[in-house]
Design a protein around this motif. Structure first.
Motif, PDB file in Angstrom:
ATOM      1  N   ARG A  74       0.829  -1.201   0.000  1.00 42.36           N
ATOM      2  CA  ARG A  74       0.000   0.000   0.000  1.00 42.36           C
ATOM      3  C   ARG A  74       0.866   1.254   0.000  1.00 42.36           C
ATOM      4  O   ARG A  74       2.019   1.240   0.445  1.00 42.36           O
ATOM      5  N   SER A  75       0.254   2.334  -0.426  1.00 39.50           N
ATOM      6  CA  SER A  75       0.997   3.561  -0.691  1.00 39.50           C
ATOM      7  C   SER A  75       1.142   4.437   0.550  1.00 39.50           C
ATOM      8  O   SER A  75       0.690   5.570   0.596  1.00 39.50           O
ATOM      9  N   TYR A  76       1.790   3.900   1.577  1.00 31.38           N
ATOM     10  CA  TYR A  76       2.198   4.713   2.710  1.00 31.38           C
ATOM     11  C   TYR A  76       3.488   5.440   2.345  1.00 31.38           C
ATOM     12  O   TYR A  76       4.404   4.851   1.775  1.00 31.38           O
ATOM     13  N   SER A  77       3.573   6.695   2.715  1.00 26.51           N
ATOM     14  CA  SER A  77       4.720   7.514   2.332  1.00 26.51           C
ATOM     15  C   SER A  77       6.042   6.866   2.705  1.00 26.51           C
ATOM     16  O   SER A  77       6.978   6.814   1.900  1.00 26.51           O
ATOM     17  N   GLU A  78       6.146   6.360   3.928  1.00 25.13           N
ATOM     18  CA  GLU A  78       7.413   5.809   4.393  1.00 25.13           C
ATOM     19  C   GLU A  78       7.794   4.521   3.676  1.00 25.13           C
ATOM     20  O   GLU A  78       8.967   4.151   3.648  1.00 25.13           O
ATOM     21  N   ALA A  79       6.824   3.833   3.097  1.00 28.05           N
ATOM     22  CA  ALA A  79       7.119   2.632   2.312  1.00 28.05           C
ATOM     23  C   ALA A  79       7.311   2.949   0.840  1.00 28.05           C
ATOM     24  O   ALA A  79       7.993   2.206   0.123  1.00 28.05           O
ATOM     25  N   ARG A  80       6.719   4.039   0.358  1.00 27.10           N
ATOM     26  CA  ARG A  80       6.727   4.366  -1.075  1.00 27.10           C
ATOM     27  C   ARG A  80       7.935   5.202  -1.492  1.00 27.10           C
ATOM     28  O   ARG A  80       8.541   4.954  -2.539  1.00 27.10           O
ATOM     29  N   LEU A  81       8.293   6.197  -0.707  1.00 25.79           N
ATOM     30  CA  LEU A  81       9.273   7.181  -1.163  1.00 25.79           C
ATOM     31  C   LEU A  81      10.708   6.675  -1.254  1.00 25.79           C
ATOM     32  O   LEU A  81      11.413   7.021  -2.201  1.00 25.79           O
ATOM     33  N   PRO A  82      11.218   5.886  -0.299  1.00 22.50           N
ATOM     34  CA  PRO A  82      12.638   5.526  -0.363  1.00 22.50           C
ATOM     35  C   PRO A  82      12.980   4.743  -1.636  1.00 22.50           C
ATOM     36  O   PRO A  82      12.261   3.813  -2.018  1.00 22.50           O
ATOM     37  N   GLU A  83      14.091   5.105  -2.258  1.00 22.67           N
ATOM     38  CA  GLU A  83      14.546   4.432  -3.475  1.00 22.67           C
ATOM     39  C   GLU A  83      15.479   3.273  -3.125  1.00 22.67           C
ATOM     40  O   GLU A  83      16.583   3.137  -3.664  1.00 22.67           O
ATOM     41  N   ALA A  84      15.034   2.434  -2.207  1.00 23.10           N
ATOM     42  CA  ALA A  84      15.750   1.231  -1.790  1.00 23.10           C
ATOM     43  C   ALA A  84      14.721   0.306  -1.154  1.00 23.10           C
ATOM     44  O   ALA A  84      13.659   0.760  -0.720  1.00 23.10           O
ATOM     45  N   PRO A  85      14.985  -1.005  -1.094  1.00 26.08           N
ATOM     46  CA  PRO A  85      14.025  -1.921  -0.467  1.00 26.08           C
ATOM     47  C   PRO A  85      13.650  -1.460   0.933  1.00 26.08           C
ATOM     48  O   PRO A  85      14.517  -1.230   1.775  1.00 26.08           O
ATOM     49  N   THR A  86      12.332  -1.340   1.180  1.00 27.84           N
ATOM     50  CA  THR A  86      11.852  -0.678   2.389  1.00 27.84           C
ATOM     51  C   THR A  86      10.755  -1.489   3.053  1.00 27.84           C
ATOM     52  O   THR A  86       9.867  -2.018   2.388  1.00 27.84           O
ATOM     53  N   MET A  87      10.823  -1.549   4.380  1.00 30.84           N
ATOM     54  CA  MET A  87       9.778  -2.172   5.185  1.00 30.84           C
ATOM     55  C   MET A  87       9.226  -1.163   6.172  1.00 30.84           C
ATOM     56  O   MET A  87       9.976  -0.517   6.902  1.00 30.84           O
ATOM     57  N   LEU A  88       7.906  -1.026   6.209  1.00 34.16           N
ATOM     58  CA  LEU A  88       7.222  -0.311   7.273  1.00 34.16           C
ATOM     59  C   LEU A  88       6.686  -1.373   8.224  1.00 34.16           C
ATOM     60  O   LEU A  88       5.804  -2.156   7.859  1.00 34.16           O
ATOM     61  N   LEU A  89       7.232  -1.418   9.411  1.00 32.36           N
ATOM     62  CA  LEU A  89       6.883  -2.436  10.398  1.00 32.36           C
ATOM     63  C   LEU A  89       5.949  -1.864  11.448  1.00 32.36           C
ATOM     64  O   LEU A  89       6.267  -0.861  12.090  1.00 32.36           O
ATOM     65  N   GLU A  90       4.778  -2.471  11.584  1.00 27.88           N
ATOM     66  CA  GLU A  90       3.909  -2.239  12.737  1.00 27.88           C
ATOM     67  C   GLU A  90       4.068  -3.465  13.628  1.00 27.88           C
ATOM     68  O   GLU A  90       3.381  -4.470  13.475  1.00 27.88           O
ATOM     69  N   LEU A  91       5.029  -3.396  14.547  1.00 34.21           N
ATOM     70  CA  LEU A  91       5.413  -4.562  15.334  1.00 34.21           C
ATOM     71  C   LEU A  91       4.257  -5.107  16.154  1.00 34.21           C
ATOM     72  O   LEU A  91       4.012  -6.311  16.219  1.00 34.21           O
ATOM     73  N   LEU A  92       3.573  -4.217  16.835  1.00 35.80           N
ATOM     74  CA  LEU A  92       2.463  -4.580  17.716  1.00 35.80           C
ATOM     75  C   LEU A  92       1.620  -3.325  17.887  1.00 35.80           C
ATOM     76  O   LEU A  92       1.844  -2.326  17.209  1.00 35.80           O
ATOM     77  N   SER A  93       0.680  -3.355  18.792  1.00 36.02           N
ATOM     78  CA  SER A  93      -0.150  -2.179  19.012  1.00 36.02           C
ATOM     79  C   SER A  93       0.108  -1.596  20.395  1.00 36.02           C
ATOM     80  O   SER A  93      -0.197  -2.223  21.417  1.00 36.02           O
ATOM     81  N   HIS A  94       0.673  -0.382  20.420  1.00 30.48           N
ATOM     82  CA  HIS A  94       0.842   0.311  21.704  1.00 30.48           C
ATOM     83  C   HIS A  94      -0.504   0.719  22.289  1.00 30.48           C
ATOM     84  O   HIS A  94      -0.579   1.145  23.439  1.00 30.48           O
ATOM     85  N   GLN A  95      -1.575   0.594  21.503  1.00 32.84           N
ATOM     86  CA  GLN A  95      -2.924   0.902  21.984  1.00 32.84           C
ATOM     87  C   GLN A  95      -3.581  -0.289  22.667  1.00 32.84           C
ATOM     88  O   GLN A  95      -4.641  -0.141  23.281  1.00 32.84           O
ATOM     89  N   ASN A  96      -2.963  -1.469  22.564  1.00 32.12           N
ATOM     90  CA  ASN A  96      -3.616  -2.693  23.015  1.00 32.12           C
ATOM     91  C   ASN A  96      -2.908  -3.269  24.237  1.00 32.12           C
ATOM     92  O   ASN A  96      -1.700  -3.522  24.213  1.00 32.12           O
TER      93      ASN A  96
END
Length: 731
Positions: A508-530
């Motif tokens: 999906r087109s999240y900025s932090e996953a889309r913009l970098p010109e290198a292999p990129t991971m956006l990690l949501e490790l767990l939920s700080h809300q839970n």
């Protein structure tokens, strides 16, 4: 390969094929039901459907909706899926040669991580920074690799409210602006660096609130910059350099355009030229050291820096052809108070390449307080710089305003998250070969019971024709996400929570996953809300395990990308003991710790660090066994610690053991440290009514993510906004 065209099940398909497929009733529905069942075993998904089918020249193509792509794929699963599809086909398709199943533009076998994809040549063997004092060689780790990563949000200026505040709500004794750094700063970054990587961060990594600037233009306190010319003389640089001329900087002001720098030609032999940065340290303690320089067309690739500190000296080479005009981190060191020869940075012009240019600008010691002013009236944040968002660090670090000012100053919130990917691309344009990128977050939803939300991974491939600027395919980002998620989920399930949820892989087109010109991971490790997630997330042991899993995922991905072998760095040693072995010798013993999930992680040697008196630890010596005799002098306190080493890197160090033999001793005293517990805060849960944390836990070292005690324990109180949060709200 990405499929751009979908052939609908209409008259475009051969009439014979259409008739034959209808001979097996509800074939598309049967396939969709089977695929849904396969993926639901891993994670909760909506119904998977077959949207369209194409048949041509004994080649059957099925196109599923994007929900199929959310799953985890390996060779066994893809083979079983194709076998099942073939079994569901009418008998008239027995001679079918090829079946291809697509989802979100890719065949399902393209989603197998570390699969037989094309390998790519590794960047040239001249990393940004290399520690040359290390007494061993890393040959199968992350040596010469460059990883860009960041730990979520940070303290920022809210223009609508004209105030500085957190970007996320205060929940369960922390806030996401600080919580991910409790994984990244004490665990993940050191693990990557101990494996040989250069780690680049768009936020301040030093939690030391003091900061000392030493520069050829002007310096803090009684600090000084001096030069000694040898066979070649120092001269003024031709372009702007750094100068710290202001207490606070407003929008568009760049300290790396306010001053000058110095330069000198390199020599291979003969009388060297030196420059020395001597900081005036306000208080004895541990400080991060950054250097800055200008990158020129003929810059040297091996500028030789020596950091003198309370443990001796540590030497580095820095490749000045890349990364100029910003702060380049060397490491953390213990410094004494004031100006002294055990606290300085020295740069030499000796190089392997004669006639190139060495440049010298400022040295920054310590993290400091925020100095980017915003609002009416203009004011800095009043917080330590490590607590601020990336947008402010990047301005202080000399980035062009196009990096940190995406909205032209309209929204610091937007500028902060946009700046991180833009910063990666600026590094690449500055010739830093970024191998992989990680955005570490913990924002993943909530439940009202005690079930965990779990881990979500995000990549973005559907951008710029599915390729990065250098032509490599963006599907590599999917490989990175899948590999890291495998490590995280497997290790958590093995050591903590067998039912830990593996959530989808989103493209999906999240900025932090889309913009970098290198292999990129956006990690949501767990939920700080839970609440259930945070019972694990606040545990330092859990943070170590997760960070090691992320490190292993990056190691395996990068080794796969370049077709290289890897070895996982060892775990820390255990059962470290010391006893006197004579009047002036001490015998040290320890035990190796095996990693049952990683057969390559066995140590092959060990690094013994020694500190004498009030000095800090030296650079260590290498031994091959699990014991060693060390010479000591009477009436001096010696401290020792051990790290395990192999071809993949170095473990975290052991506990510290101290010995001292007195000339007038009356006997021998053994002091035992019986305190071995670190833990999450104590927690409680009363069914569906109330739950929470009742103490602070036992942290591992410095604790910077604690915000305040929890005051809202009722599960059913909903979140409204960051100032009036619901369940989990804390002071």
């Amino acid at each position: 390969m990405c499929m751009k065209k979908l052939y609908l099940l209409t008259g475009m398909i051969l009439p014979f094929c259409f008739v034959q497929l209808q001979g097996r009733e509800n074939f598309p529905d049967a396939v969709g039901t089977y695929l849904t069942d396969c993926i639901r075993r891993q994670t909760s998904v909506r119904d998977i459907k077959i949207d369209s089918i194409s048949f041509e020249k004994k080649r059957l193509q099925l196109f599923a909706n994007e929900y199929l792509s959310y799953g985890r794929f390996d060779r066994a699963l893809t083979d079983s899926i194709y076998s099942k599809i073939r079994s569901l086909l009418p008998d008239s398709f027995n001679n079918l040669k090829t079946i291809e199943l697509y989802s979100d533009g890719y065949k399902i076998e393209d989603y197998i991580p570390l699969n037989s994809r094309e390998r790519f040549a590794a960047p040239a063997n001249f990393p940004l920074k290399k520690e040359i004092s290390r007494p061993y060689t890393i040959s199968k780790g992350l040596q010469n690799r460059h990883i860009a990563l960041w730990h979520s949000h940070g303290w920022y200026y809210n223009g609508n409210k004209n105030r500085w505040e957190w970007q996320r709500a205060r929940l369960f004794q922390t806030v996401e602006d600080l919580f991910p750094q409790s994984f990244v700063l004490p665990y993940l970054i050191p693990m990557l660096e101990k494996a040989g990587a250069n780690v680049l961060v768009p936020r301040e990594r030093d939690m030391q609130c003091r900061e000392v600037i030493v520069d050829n233009d002007c310096s803090s306190l009684q600090s000084s910059y001096t030069e000694v010319s040898g066979a070649e003389s120092w001269t003024a640089g031709e372009n702007p350099g750094f100068a710290h001329l202001k207490v606070a900087y407003s929008d568009l002001e760049n300290p790396f355009r306010d001053g000058t720098y110095r330069q000198v030609k390199t020599i291979t032999k003969g009388k060297e030229s030196f420059c020395t940065w001597l900081p005036d340290i306000p208080e004895k303690g541990r400080y991060g050291v950054y250097v800055s320089y200008a990158s020129l067309k003929n810059s040297a690739k091996d500028a030789h820096y020596t950091v003198w500190h309370m443990g001796g000296k540590t030497e580095f080479t820095v490749n000045q052809t890349m990364g100029g005009g910003t702060w380049v981190f060397l490491g953390f060191f213990d410094f004494d108070k004031g100006c002294n020869d055990r606290c300085k940075v020295v740069l030499s012009n000796q190089s392997r390449d004669k006639g190139r240019i060495i440049t010298a600008d400022a040295v920054k010691t310590g993290g400091g307080m925020g100095n980017i002013a915003r609002g009416e009236p203009l004011e800095p944040s009043g917080r330590p710089r490590y607590a601020e968002g990336a947008r402010y660090w990047l301005q202080w670090a000399g980035m062009p305003d196009s990096v940190y000012r995406y909205t032209k100053g309209e929204s610091d919130y937007t500028d902060d998250y946009q700046s991180r990917g833009l910063w990666v691309n600026h590094l690449i344009r500055s010739h830093v070969p970024v191998d992989a990128v990680l955005a570490f977050h913990t924002d993943a939803g909530t439940t009202y019971n005690d079930s965990v939300i779990g881990t979500l991974g995000i990549c973005m491939t559907h951008y710029h024709d599915e390729k990065f600027a250098d032509g490599t395919p963006r599907i590599l980002s999917r490989d990175l996400v899948s590999t890291v998620m495998d490590e995280i989920v497997n290790d958590i399930r093995a050591q903590y929570e067998p039912e830990w949820t593996r959530r989808p892989v989103w493209n999906r087109s999240y900025s932090e996953a889309r913009l970098p010109e290198a292999p990129t991971m956006l990690l949501e490790l767990l939920s700080h809300q839970n609440f259930a997630d945070m019972r694990y997330g606040l545990d330092p042991n859990f943070r170590f395990t997760v960070s090691r899993a992320v490190y292993k995922g990056f190691l395996k991905f990068i080794a796969y990308r370049y077709g290289q072998k890897y070895v996982v760095a060892p775990l820390p040693v255990k059962s470290f003991g010391a006893r006197f072995a004579g009047e002036t010798r001490v015998h040290l013993e320890w035990q190796a710790v095996t990693d049952p999930s990683e057969p390559t992680a066995a140590p092959t040697k060990y690094r013994i660090y020694t500190a004498v008196g009030e000095n800090d630890f030296d650079n260590g010596r290498i031994v091959t066994g699990t014991q060693a005799d060390m010479a000591i002098e009477k009436d001096k306190i010696y401290r020792f610690r051990i790290a395990a080493v192999n071809e993949g890197g170095e473990s975290f160090p052991s506990e510290i053991l101290s010995v001292c033999r007195k000339t007038n001793e009356k006997g021998v005293v053994l002091v035992i440290n019986g305190f071995t517990r670190i833990s999450a805060p104590d927690s409680f849960s009363l069914r569906d009514s109330i739950a929470g944390f009742s103490d602070y836990g036992v942290p591992d070292g410095i604790q910077t993510d604690y915000i305040g005690s929890q005051y809202e324990f009722r599960r059913r109180i909903p979140w409204t906004d960051n100032d009036a949060t619901g369940f989990g709200a804390c002071n």
